[in-house]
Design an enzyme around this catalytic site. Sequence first.
Site, PDB file in Angstrom:
ATOM      1  N   GLN A 209       0.854  -1.186   0.000  1.00  0.00           N
ATOM      2  CA  GLN A 209       0.000   0.000   0.000  1.00  0.00           C
ATOM      3  C   GLN A 209       0.890   1.237   0.000  1.00  0.00           C
ATOM      4  OE1 GLN A 209      -2.140   1.828   3.344  1.00  0.00           O
ATOM      5  NE2 GLN A 209      -4.044   1.306   2.289  1.00  0.00           N
TER       6      GLN A 209
ATOM      7  N   TYR B  57      -5.750  11.410   3.948  1.00  0.00           N
ATOM      8  CA  TYR B  57      -4.378  11.622   3.500  1.00  0.00           C
ATOM      9  C   TYR B  57      -4.370  12.356   2.152  1.00  0.00           C
ATOM     10  CZ  TYR B  57      -3.378   8.593   7.438  1.00  0.00           C
ATOM     11  OH  TYR B  57      -3.309   8.059   8.708  1.00  0.00           O
TER      12      TYR B  57
ATOM     13  N   GLY C  95      -8.847  -5.790   9.827  1.00  0.00           N
ATOM     14  CA  GLY C  95      -7.675  -5.129  10.352  1.00  0.00           C
ATOM     15  C   GLY C  95      -7.309  -5.606  11.734  1.00  0.00           C
ATOM     16  N   ARG C  96      -7.885  -4.974  12.741  1.00  0.00           N
ATOM     17  CA  ARG C  96      -7.477  -5.250  14.128  1.00  0.00           C
ATOM     18  C   ARG C  96      -7.580  -6.712  14.543  1.00  0.00           C
ATOM     19  NH1 ARG C  96      -9.874   0.303  16.877  1.00  0.00           N
ATOM     20  NH2 ARG C  96      -8.507   1.696  15.692  1.00  0.00           N
TER      21      ARG C  96
END
Length: 365
Positions: free
Chosen positions: A99, A179, A317-318
């Site tokens: 990424q 971002y 994710g987590r």
Amino acid sequence: MAASLFDPIRLGAIEAKNRILMAPLTRGRATRTHVPVEMMATYYAQRAGAGLIISEATGMSAEGLGWPYAPGLWNAQQTEAWKPVTDAVHEKGGKIIAQLWHMGRIHHSSLNEGKQPVSASATTAPGQAHTYDGKQDFEEARPLELSEIPRLLDDYANAAENAKKAGFDGVQLHAANGYLIDQFLRDNSNLREDEYGGSIENRTRLLREVTDRLIDIWGADRTAVRLSPNGATQGVDDSNPEALFTHAAALLNERKIAFLELREPGPDGTFGRTEVPKKSPAIRKAFNGPLVLNSDYGVEDGQADLDADRADAISYGRPFLANPDLVERFRQGAPLNEGEMKTWYSQGPEGYIDYPTLEEQRAEA
């Protein structure tokens, strides 16, 4: 019959052995010069059971990387240090893409030789930046000059070339979470009056141009994009997000990218909360390729979204932080390890490569 989370899926040119993807997870284990370290190979190899690993957000230039100890991909030393990581994943039968990350105004000058952060416009992010000297207030960014856009595109291309040299299976453009690309996309952070500002077509221009450069290097079938079609995210927001993100999805659809990942955090999510109704159903209509949904999923609601044809795969994710064998735990309906938040961004092996697998726990019982 709807696909199972455990069924294989083709993501462009990438054959994923299941539909449980590992989402990008910043861990802060690289060096101060953003070079990957040996234990990162262990960490990613442990999680190679995922259908596809999306690497932690990886800086595509010194200008773009504003997170302490996060890895980069802009120089030869970083590129070489990624090779053991990709090799380790492949040896375990996994796939991994890089990424590519430019943080824009979510950056502090202390991480880039005192240089002012850049963005679409002269704006300041709310809150504080993580630095090597603790948290510090964000600084006002300077707008990227038109003359700098070609250099920015070259920076992305350089990182994409390095990802190929490092042995990744493809790349994902980080265009989410407030971002740089997201700062150009949304109208409260993009105040430009040139061809990169104003209309939705103009505000998506940088997304299109960067994606095209990545496609030039990797091919569309090994290029993915991550978007976050939600409300305010690290201070960026848009007055008409459905129109914006369906337009973005349509232009990515035209390019036949490998897959589109959408981050839709819930009311207690980080980096933004998803507005109701969600934008992903409208995006689903605009994008015909594989659609991957992310944020706050368990196995039941992940499968439910596949059953309802809202997604083709789910990225987790987590849950992967504390469960290197997450796919197998899901398959067996086994309990999950609880993660320790204090070690999410620490530099050592604790809370990184020492979480036990189900098999190890049963052997000790």
